[in-house]
Design a protein around this motif. Structure first.
Motif, short mmCIF file in Angstrom:
data_model
loop_
_atom_site.label_atom_id
_atom_site.label_comp_id
_atom_site.label_asym_id
_atom_site.label_seq_id
_atom_site.Cartn_x
_atom_site.Cartn_y
_atom_site.Cartn_z
N ALA A 87 0.80 -1.30 0.15
CA ALA A 87 -0.24 -0.01 -0.02
C ALA A 87 0.65 1.16 -0.05
CB ALA A 87 -0.82 0.08 1.22
N ASP A 88 1.99 1.28 0.74
CA ASP A 88 2.58 2.53 0.69
C ASP A 88 3.41 2.66 -0.46
OD1 ASP A 88 2.24 3.11 3.58
OD2 ASP A 88 3.72 2.03 4.30
N ALA A 95 0.93 4.24 -3.12
CA ALA A 95 0.64 5.70 -2.66
C ALA A 95 2.03 6.40 -3.41
CB ALA A 95 0.59 5.90 -1.31
N VAL A 110 -6.34 2.67 -0.82
CA VAL A 110 -5.30 3.11 0.44
C VAL A 110 -5.69 4.29 1.08
CG1 VAL A 110 -2.93 3.88 0.83
CG2 VAL A 110 -3.22 2.09 -1.01
N VAL A 111 -6.21 5.33 0.82
CA VAL A 111 -6.71 6.40 1.24
C VAL A 111 -8.01 5.87 2.06
CG1 VAL A 111 -7.89 8.59 1.26
CG2 VAL A 111 -5.99 8.16 0.07
N ALA A 127 -8.95 2.80 3.00
CA ALA A 127 -8.64 1.86 3.90
C ALA A 127 -7.81 2.44 5.20
CB ALA A 127 -7.65 1.02 3.66
N ARG A 128 -6.95 3.81 5.00
CA ARG A 128 -6.32 4.42 6.12
C ARG A 128 -7.52 5.05 6.88
NH1 ARG A 128 -0.56 5.82 4.00
NH2 ARG A 128 0.09 3.70 3.64
N LEU A 129 -8.32 5.91 6.15
CA LEU A 129 -9.40 6.68 7.02
C LEU A 129 -10.41 5.88 7.61
CD1 LEU A 129 -10.30 9.27 4.10
CD2 LEU A 129 -9.30 9.53 6.26
N THR A 130 -10.76 4.62 7.37
CA THR A 130 -11.64 3.73 7.96
C THR A 130 -11.23 2.76 9.03
OG1 THR A 130 -11.57 2.06 6.28
CG2 THR A 130 -13.39 3.74 5.69
N GLY A 131 -9.70 2.62 8.85
CA GLY A 131 -9.14 1.67 9.66
C GLY A 131 -9.22 0.16 9.30
N SER A 182 -8.72 -2.94 6.44
CA SER A 182 -7.94 -3.36 5.33
C SER A 182 -8.29 -3.15 4.18
CB SER A 182 -7.53 -4.93 5.35
OG SER A 182 -8.97 -5.56 5.03
N MET A 183 -7.56 -3.07 2.92
CA MET A 183 -7.96 -2.82 1.70
C MET A 183 -8.93 -3.85 1.32
SD MET A 183 -4.86 -0.92 -0.22
CE MET A 183 -3.68 -2.27 -0.08
#
Length: 65
Positions: free
Chosen positions: A8-9, A12, A40-41, A43-47, A49-50
């Motif tokens: 994921a990183d 991005a 990715v965005v 997943a990070r906002l919701t906590g 996994s993708m």
């Protein structure tokens, strides 16, 4: 051709640091890596996994039919 990133990183970083093939609005070039960046965005906002984001979106879309 640059290999498609798997992490994921890396997705991005790849998406945000690549060069455009033409100025925006001049040429259309289909590109699905932006969808991966969106996942990715989200997943990070919701906590989540993708994969969980994907499954949630698929379930939401199927309920619209």
């Amino acid at each position: 051709m640059t290999p498609f990133p798997r992490d994921a990183d890396d997705v991005a970083h790849f998406c945000l640091n690549r060069k455009l093939v033409a100025a925006p609005g001049v040429r259309f070039n289909y590109d699905d890596i932006s969808v991966h960046l969106l996942s990715v965005v989200l997943a990070r906002l919701t906590g989540m996994s993708m994969a969980a984001v994907r499954d949630h979106a698929a379930q939401a879309m199927s309920s619209l039919q």
